[in-house]
Design a protein around this motif. Structure first.
Motif, PDB file in Angstrom:
ATOM      1  N   ARG A 174       7.675   1.849  -0.085  1.00  0.00           N
ATOM      2  CA  ARG A 174       6.833   0.691  -0.357  1.00  0.00           C
ATOM      3  C   ARG A 174       5.657   0.705   0.613  1.00  0.00           C
ATOM      4  N   LEU A 175       4.554   0.120   0.195  1.00  0.00           N
ATOM      5  CA  LEU A 175       3.380   0.052   1.060  1.00  0.00           C
ATOM      6  C   LEU A 175       3.771  -0.586   2.394  1.00  0.00           C
ATOM      7  N   GLN A 176       3.448   0.109   3.476  1.00  0.00           N
ATOM      8  CA  GLN A 176       3.873  -0.324   4.799  1.00  0.00           C
ATOM      9  C   GLN A 176       3.126  -1.585   5.248  1.00  0.00           C
ATOM     10  N   SER A 177       3.788  -2.383   6.079  1.00  0.00           N
ATOM     11  CA  SER A 177       3.138  -3.546   6.676  1.00  0.00           C
ATOM     12  C   SER A 177       2.168  -3.080   7.756  1.00  0.00           C
ATOM     13  N   GLU A 178       1.397  -3.996   8.298  1.00  0.00           N
ATOM     14  CA  GLU A 178       0.464  -3.643   9.369  1.00  0.00           C
ATOM     15  C   GLU A 178       1.214  -3.088  10.587  1.00  0.00           C
ATOM     16  N   VAL A 179       2.320  -3.727  10.943  1.00  0.00           N
ATOM     17  CA  VAL A 179       3.097  -3.263  12.093  1.00  0.00           C
ATOM     18  C   VAL A 179       3.670  -1.876  11.824  1.00  0.00           C
ATOM     19  N   GLU A 180       4.261  -1.682  10.643  1.00  0.00           N
ATOM     20  CA  GLU A 180       4.826  -0.374  10.287  1.00  0.00           C
ATOM     21  C   GLU A 180       3.738   0.693  10.255  1.00  0.00           C
ATOM     22  N   THR A 181       2.557   0.327   9.768  1.00  0.00           N
ATOM     23  CA  THR A 181       1.439   1.272   9.718  1.00  0.00           C
ATOM     24  C   THR A 181       1.067   1.735  11.119  1.00  0.00           C
ATOM     25  N   ASP A 182       1.008   0.810  12.059  1.00  0.00           N
ATOM     26  CA  ASP A 182       0.681   1.173  13.449  1.00  0.00           C
ATOM     27  C   ASP A 182       1.708   2.137  14.019  1.00  0.00           C
ATOM     28  N   VAL A 183       2.982   1.880  13.751  1.00  0.00           N
ATOM     29  CA  VAL A 183       4.044   2.745  14.274  1.00  0.00           C
ATOM     30  C   VAL A 183       3.919   4.148  13.700  1.00  0.00           C
ATOM     31  N   LEU A 184       3.730   4.243  12.383  1.00  0.00           N
ATOM     32  CA  LEU A 184       3.647   5.558  11.744  1.00  0.00           C
ATOM     33  C   LEU A 184       2.395   6.310  12.172  1.00  0.00           C
ATOM     34  N   LEU A 185       1.305   5.604  12.301  1.00  0.00           N
ATOM     35  CA  LEU A 185       0.057   6.253  12.688  1.00  0.00           C
ATOM     36  C   LEU A 185       0.200   6.941  14.046  1.00  0.00           C
ATOM     37  N   ASP A 186       0.955   6.344  14.934  1.00  0.00           N
ATOM     38  CA  ASP A 186       1.128   6.910  16.275  1.00  0.00           C
ATOM     39  C   ASP A 186       1.916   8.212  16.287  1.00  0.00           C
ATOM     40  N   ILE A 187       2.692   8.493  15.230  1.00  0.00           N
ATOM     41  CA  ILE A 187       3.533   9.687  15.253  1.00  0.00           C
ATOM     42  C   ILE A 187       3.076  10.754  14.265  1.00  0.00           C
ATOM     43  N   LEU A 188       1.961  10.518  13.568  1.00  0.00           N
ATOM     44  CA  LEU A 188       1.423  11.527  12.663  1.00  0.00           C
ATOM     45  C   LEU A 188       0.700  12.620  13.446  1.00  0.00           C
ATOM     46  N   GLY A 244      -9.747   5.039  11.765  1.00  0.00           N
ATOM     47  CA  GLY A 244     -10.905   4.179  11.544  1.00  0.00           C
ATOM     48  C   GLY A 244     -10.808   3.287  10.325  1.00  0.00           C
ATOM     49  N   LEU A 245      -9.771   3.456   9.513  1.00  0.00           N
ATOM     50  CA  LEU A 245      -9.607   2.622   8.320  1.00  0.00           C
ATOM     51  C   LEU A 245      -9.090   1.237   8.697  1.00  0.00           C
ATOM     52  N   ARG A 246      -9.296   0.284   7.819  1.00  0.00           N
ATOM     53  CA  ARG A 246      -8.877  -1.089   8.095  1.00  0.00           C
ATOM     54  C   ARG A 246      -8.188  -1.699   6.877  1.00  0.00           C
ATOM     55  N   GLY A 247      -7.357  -2.690   7.133  1.00  0.00           N
ATOM     56  CA  GLY A 247      -6.761  -3.491   6.082  1.00  0.00           C
ATOM     57  C   GLY A 247      -5.860  -2.706   5.146  1.00  0.00           C
ATOM     58  N   ARG A 248      -5.890  -3.091   3.870  1.00  0.00           N
ATOM     59  CA  ARG A 248      -5.020  -2.453   2.883  1.00  0.00           C
ATOM     60  C   ARG A 248      -5.325  -0.971   2.741  1.00  0.00           C
ATOM     61  N   ARG A 249      -6.597  -0.613   2.832  1.00  0.00           N
ATOM     62  CA  ARG A 249      -6.950   0.802   2.707  1.00  0.00           C
ATOM     63  C   ARG A 249      -6.232   1.640   3.769  1.00  0.00           C
ATOM     64  N   ARG A 250      -6.151   1.116   4.964  1.00  0.00           N
ATOM     65  CA  ARG A 250      -5.456   1.813   6.051  1.00  0.00           C
ATOM     66  C   ARG A 250      -3.964   1.918   5.771  1.00  0.00           C
ATOM     67  N   ARG A 251      -3.366   0.823   5.314  1.00  0.00           N
ATOM     68  CA  ARG A 251      -1.937   0.821   5.005  1.00  0.00           C
ATOM     69  C   ARG A 251      -1.602   1.815   3.899  1.00  0.00           C
ATOM     70  N   VAL A 252      -2.431   1.859   2.870  1.00  0.00           N
ATOM     71  CA  VAL A 252      -2.215   2.788   1.761  1.00  0.00           C
ATOM     72  C   VAL A 252      -2.310   4.231   2.250  1.00  0.00           C
ATOM     73  N   ALA A 253      -3.347   4.536   3.026  1.00  0.00           N
ATOM     74  CA  ALA A 253      -3.577   5.911   3.473  1.00  0.00           C
ATOM     75  C   ALA A 253      -2.470   6.396   4.410  1.00  0.00           C
ATOM     76  N   VAL A 254      -2.013   5.537   5.306  1.00  0.00           N
ATOM     77  CA  VAL A 254      -0.955   5.935   6.230  1.00  0.00           C
ATOM     78  C   VAL A 254       0.369   6.100   5.482  1.00  0.00           C
ATOM     79  N   THR A 255       0.660   5.197   4.561  1.00  0.00           N
ATOM     80  CA  THR A 255       1.877   5.337   3.754  1.00  0.00           C
ATOM     81  C   THR A 255       1.847   6.634   2.964  1.00  0.00           C
ATOM     82  N   ARG A 256       0.704   6.951   2.401  1.00  0.00           N
ATOM     83  CA  ARG A 256       0.558   8.197   1.634  1.00  0.00           C
ATOM     84  C   ARG A 256       0.795   9.419   2.517  1.00  0.00           C
ATOM     85  N   GLU A 279       4.659  -1.295  -8.663  1.00  0.00           N
ATOM     86  CA  GLU A 279       5.592  -0.656  -7.738  1.00  0.00           C
ATOM     87  C   GLU A 279       5.147  -0.812  -6.292  1.00  0.00           C
ATOM     88  N   ASN A 280       3.827  -0.877  -6.067  1.00  0.00           N
ATOM     89  CA  ASN A 280       3.288  -1.101  -4.724  1.00  0.00           C
ATOM     90  C   ASN A 280       3.875  -0.099  -3.730  1.00  0.00           C
TER      91      ASN A 280
END
Length: 260
Positions: free
Chosen positions: A160-174, A184-196, A244-245
């Protein structure tokens, strides 16, 4: 959950198939919405092993238990079709050290020339030959289960599309290159890209059977919707719906290039 649970009609498997762009013909992906198949899966738990039933009973949270039951019942039905045996007879086992699933072996004579809604018969691949073991991978997230099978190593992940907190956690380990690209992405666009990016990493490590023992920071997934990873692997996005989000990716061992 018992064999005496009232029978509910099976889902129409062909309607649950999801196209994987560029995938080999021996690979099939099914995506199951929990709301549509949970009642059927609950009625079909007689195909599960004693160990699977015990695991299901030990899951206290209702939706998590439903996801587990749907994933295991669906997996056994899809594999049973491909192997030419009853779902309860599928020998589903896992590596005790890594938890990675072992491939399963079918009976060539039982499936010759046969096709059906759950997927293709055991067929032929230029690299893999006529009859091969079937590999599988499953993934589940809130409301969705994904099951992929193939005559080659394969991995799938759906989130599922990650929350802002989950996005921050995942971004740190990519991978550092992916972090730099996504930071540099923000908001939903950032969450979508990190989840992808994350589902692509997960699909690969499942296919490799390493799990996250191989650090995500070593895996640069890039931006292409379908990309080769080294000489032997391909990883690609699979389309999901707005309802499905979620984001979904499949990885598979690539047929080698023709020689000569």
């Amino acid at each position: 959950m018992s064999a005496r649970t009232a029978t509910v009609a099976q889902p129409v498997w062909a309607q649950l198939r999801r196209r994987v762009p560029g995938a080999p013909a021996d690979l099939t992906l099914h995506v199951l919405p929990l709301a549509e198949v949970a009642a059927w899966a609950e009625s079909a738990t007689d195909c599960l092993s004693a160990e699977e039933l015990a695991r299901a009973r030990g899951i206290q949270e209702t939706s998590a238990r439903e996801l587990f039951v749907v994933s295991r019942v669906a997996l056994r039905h899809v594999l049973g079709h491909r192997l030419g045996c009853a779902p309860g007879d599928v020998p589903v086992t896992h590596d005790p050290r890594t938890g990675a699933p072992h491939e399963v072996h079918g009976r060539a004579g039982a499936v010759a020339g046969r096709r059906g809604d759950a997927g293709p018969e055991l067929g032929w691949s230029p690299a893999l030959g006529q009859i091969r073991p079937v590999h599988f991978s499953i993934s589940r997230t809130a409301g969705l289960v994904a099951v992929v099978t193939a005559q080659r190593e394969v991995g799938v992940d759906v989130e599922r599309l990650q929350s802002e907190v989950e996005t921050d956690v995942l971004l740190d380990i990519l991978h550092p290159a992916d972090r730099a690209r996504l930071a540099g992405l923000r908001g939903r666009r950032r969450r979508v890209a990190v989840t992808r990016a994350w589902v692509r990493v997960e699909a690969l490590v499942k296919g490799w059977r390493t799990g996250l023992a191989r650090g995500p920071a070593s895996i640069n997934v890039g931006t292409r919707s379908r990309a080769t990873y080294g000489p032997d692997w391909t990883v690609g996005d699979v389309r999901t719906t707005a309802r499905e989000n979620a984001r979904l990716a499949v990885a598979w061992r690539t047929d080698p290039a023709p020689q000569g």
